[in-house]
Scaffold this motif. Structure first.
Motif, PDB file in Angstrom:
ATOM      1  N   ALA A 170       0.905  -1.079   0.043  1.00  0.00           N
ATOM      2  CA  ALA A 170      -0.044  -0.011  -0.108  1.00  0.00           C
ATOM      3  C   ALA A 170       0.849   1.285   0.137  1.00  0.00           C
ATOM      4  O   ALA A 170       0.508   2.254  -0.808  1.00  0.00           O
ATOM      5  CB  ALA A 170      -0.958   0.054   1.229  1.00  0.00           C
ATOM      6  N   ASP A 171       1.892   1.231   0.981  1.00  0.00           N
ATOM      7  CA  ASP A 171       2.736   2.510   0.885  1.00  0.00           C
ATOM      8  C   ASP A 171       3.564   2.690  -0.604  1.00  0.00           C
ATOM      9  O   ASP A 171       3.567   4.032  -0.762  1.00  0.00           O
ATOM     10  CB  ASP A 171       3.899   2.255   2.043  1.00  0.00           C
ATOM     11  N   THR A 172       3.869   1.474  -1.115  1.00  0.00           N
ATOM     12  CA  THR A 172       4.840   1.576  -2.258  1.00  0.00           C
ATOM     13  C   THR A 172       3.875   2.151  -3.392  1.00  0.00           C
ATOM     14  O   THR A 172       4.351   2.805  -4.106  1.00  0.00           O
ATOM     15  CB  THR A 172       5.592   0.360  -2.452  1.00  0.00           C
ATOM     16  N   THR A 173       2.832   1.654  -3.396  1.00  0.00           N
ATOM     17  CA  THR A 173       2.083   1.937  -4.798  1.00  0.00           C
ATOM     18  C   THR A 173       0.741   2.932  -4.679  1.00  0.00           C
ATOM     19  O   THR A 173      -0.072   3.208  -5.381  1.00  0.00           O
ATOM     20  CB  THR A 173       1.113   0.564  -5.107  1.00  0.00           C
ATOM     21  N   ARG A 174       0.707   3.708  -3.270  1.00  0.00           N
ATOM     22  CA  ARG A 174      -0.314   4.538  -3.253  1.00  0.00           C
ATOM     23  C   ARG A 174      -0.440   5.702  -4.358  1.00  0.00           C
ATOM     24  O   ARG A 174      -1.637   6.017  -4.602  1.00  0.00           O
ATOM     25  CB  ARG A 174       0.311   5.248  -1.734  1.00  0.00           C
ATOM     26  N   ALA A 175       0.666   6.395  -4.675  1.00  0.00           N
ATOM     27  CA  ALA A 175       0.530   7.294  -5.640  1.00  0.00           C
ATOM     28  C   ALA A 175       0.181   6.764  -7.009  1.00  0.00           C
ATOM     29  O   ALA A 175      -0.352   7.387  -7.889  1.00  0.00           O
ATOM     30  CB  ALA A 175       2.173   7.961  -5.783  1.00  0.00           C
ATOM     31  N   GLN A 176       0.369   5.495  -7.496  1.00  0.00           N
ATOM     32  CA  GLN A 176       0.108   4.797  -8.669  1.00  0.00           C
ATOM     33  C   GLN A 176      -1.377   4.331  -8.696  1.00  0.00           C
ATOM     34  O   GLN A 176      -2.138   4.657  -9.565  1.00  0.00           O
ATOM     35  CB  GLN A 176       1.120   3.776  -9.112  1.00  0.00           C
ATOM     36  N   ASP A 207       1.716  -1.506 -14.478  1.00  0.00           N
ATOM     37  CA  ASP A 207       2.260  -1.578 -15.681  1.00  0.00           C
ATOM     38  C   ASP A 207       3.795  -1.452 -15.222  1.00  0.00           C
ATOM     39  O   ASP A 207       4.215  -0.914 -14.163  1.00  0.00           O
ATOM     40  CB  ASP A 207       1.928  -0.944 -16.978  1.00  0.00           C
ATOM     41  N   ARG A 208       4.764  -1.729 -16.296  1.00  0.00           N
ATOM     42  CA  ARG A 208       5.981  -1.373 -15.897  1.00  0.00           C
ATOM     43  C   ARG A 208       6.659  -0.443 -15.228  1.00  0.00           C
ATOM     44  O   ARG A 208       7.297  -0.032 -14.341  1.00  0.00           O
ATOM     45  CB  ARG A 208       7.102  -2.065 -17.062  1.00  0.00           C
ATOM     46  N   ALA A 209       6.104   0.865 -16.262  1.00  0.00           N
ATOM     47  CA  ALA A 209       6.475   1.988 -15.710  1.00  0.00           C
ATOM     48  C   ALA A 209       5.966   2.361 -14.298  1.00  0.00           C
ATOM     49  O   ALA A 209       6.680   3.095 -13.408  1.00  0.00           O
ATOM     50  CB  ALA A 209       6.026   2.974 -16.820  1.00  0.00           C
ATOM     51  N   ALA A 210       4.741   1.981 -13.990  1.00  0.00           N
ATOM     52  CA  ALA A 210       4.283   2.351 -12.751  1.00  0.00           C
ATOM     53  C   ALA A 210       5.090   1.388 -11.709  1.00  0.00           C
ATOM     54  O   ALA A 210       5.223   2.244 -10.340  1.00  0.00           O
ATOM     55  CB  ALA A 210       2.712   2.041 -12.685  1.00  0.00           C
ATOM     56  N   ILE A 211       5.360   0.257 -11.809  1.00  0.00           N
ATOM     57  CA  ILE A 211       6.128  -0.525 -11.128  1.00  0.00           C
ATOM     58  C   ILE A 211       7.403   0.157 -10.598  1.00  0.00           C
ATOM     59  O   ILE A 211       7.729   0.448  -9.586  1.00  0.00           O
ATOM     60  CB  ILE A 211       6.363  -1.769 -11.330  1.00  0.00           C
TER      61      ILE A 211
END
Length: 219
Positions: A170-176, A207-211
């Motif tokens: 959650a912390d890592t992906t919140r912005a994406q 997707d790869r860019a978001a990761i």
């Protein structure tokens, strides 16, 4: 002033303006801790709340006293979630509902795990609420174990690590994608409660860019 003195002080009736300031400080602290973790200082909270630092210190002797005040509301919410989950007639669904509820709490609140760890040193009323939560959840897990729907050996003691895992996503992906954690929470649930569904995974992978942005801390 000790934490105990502060706790007693907070139980006294407050003037209307003092009560408003206290609630403003608590709301601001709750938001700041949830968004940024427990590294937030009382000075940061005063600034965010738009009040003087002295106003904060008059209500809370130190950051631990403020965290303790917030702990009471966290345990109240989690005990309420456990009580709702316990009302489910299906033992598997009861545990699933509770686990997903805890994961959602953590996805919204970066400070949840740290705050709960601190509960062991909190005043007796909070320790009592923590213990009540453990008893409620242990009963839910026991029901699932008796029904044979939970992985053998699973216990309440596993929850801190599981919530940490989901919280990291959650912390890592919140912005994406603020809901990306749900996809991986479902994977965790299937590990704990195997064979419950053949439904496809929730959501879609980044997707790869978001990761790459997520892993490098970029918005």
């Amino acid at each position: 002033m000790s934490t105990t003195d502060t706790a007693h002080d907070l139980e006294r009736p407050l003037r209307a303006d003092a009560a408003r300031n206290r609630e403003l400080i608590l709301q601001t602290a709750r938001r700041c801790f949830a968004e940024r973790g427990l590294s937030v200082t009382l000075n940061d909270i005063a600034h965010e709340a738009g009040v003087g630092v002295g106003t904060v210190y008059r209500r809370f002797a130190d950051k631990d006293a403020l965290i303790e005040a917030l702990l009471a509301t966290k345990f109240e919410a989690m005990n309420a979630a456990a009580a709702r989950a316990a009302q489910e007639t299906d033992p598997r669904e009861a545990l699933r509902v509770y686990l997903m509820g805890v994961f959602e709490f953590r996805a919204r609140d970066r400070a949840l795990a740290d705050a709960i760890v601190r509960a062991g040193k909190a005043r007796p009323s909070i320790v009592s609420e923590r213990d009540r939560l453990e008893r409620q959840v242990a009963t839910i897990i026991e029901r699932a174990a008796t029904a044979g729907v939970v992985r053998a050996g699973f216990s309440y003691a596993d929850l801190p690590m599981l919530t940490t895992m989901v919280g990291a996503v959650a912390d890592t992906t919140r912005a994406q994608d603020p809901d990306a954690w749900r996809r991986y929470a479902e994977v965790v649930l299937e590990g704990v409660l195997p064979g419950g569904t053949t439904d496809p995974m929730v959501g879609a992978p980044l997707d790869r860019a978001a990761i790459e942005r997520a892993l490098h801390g970029q918005p």
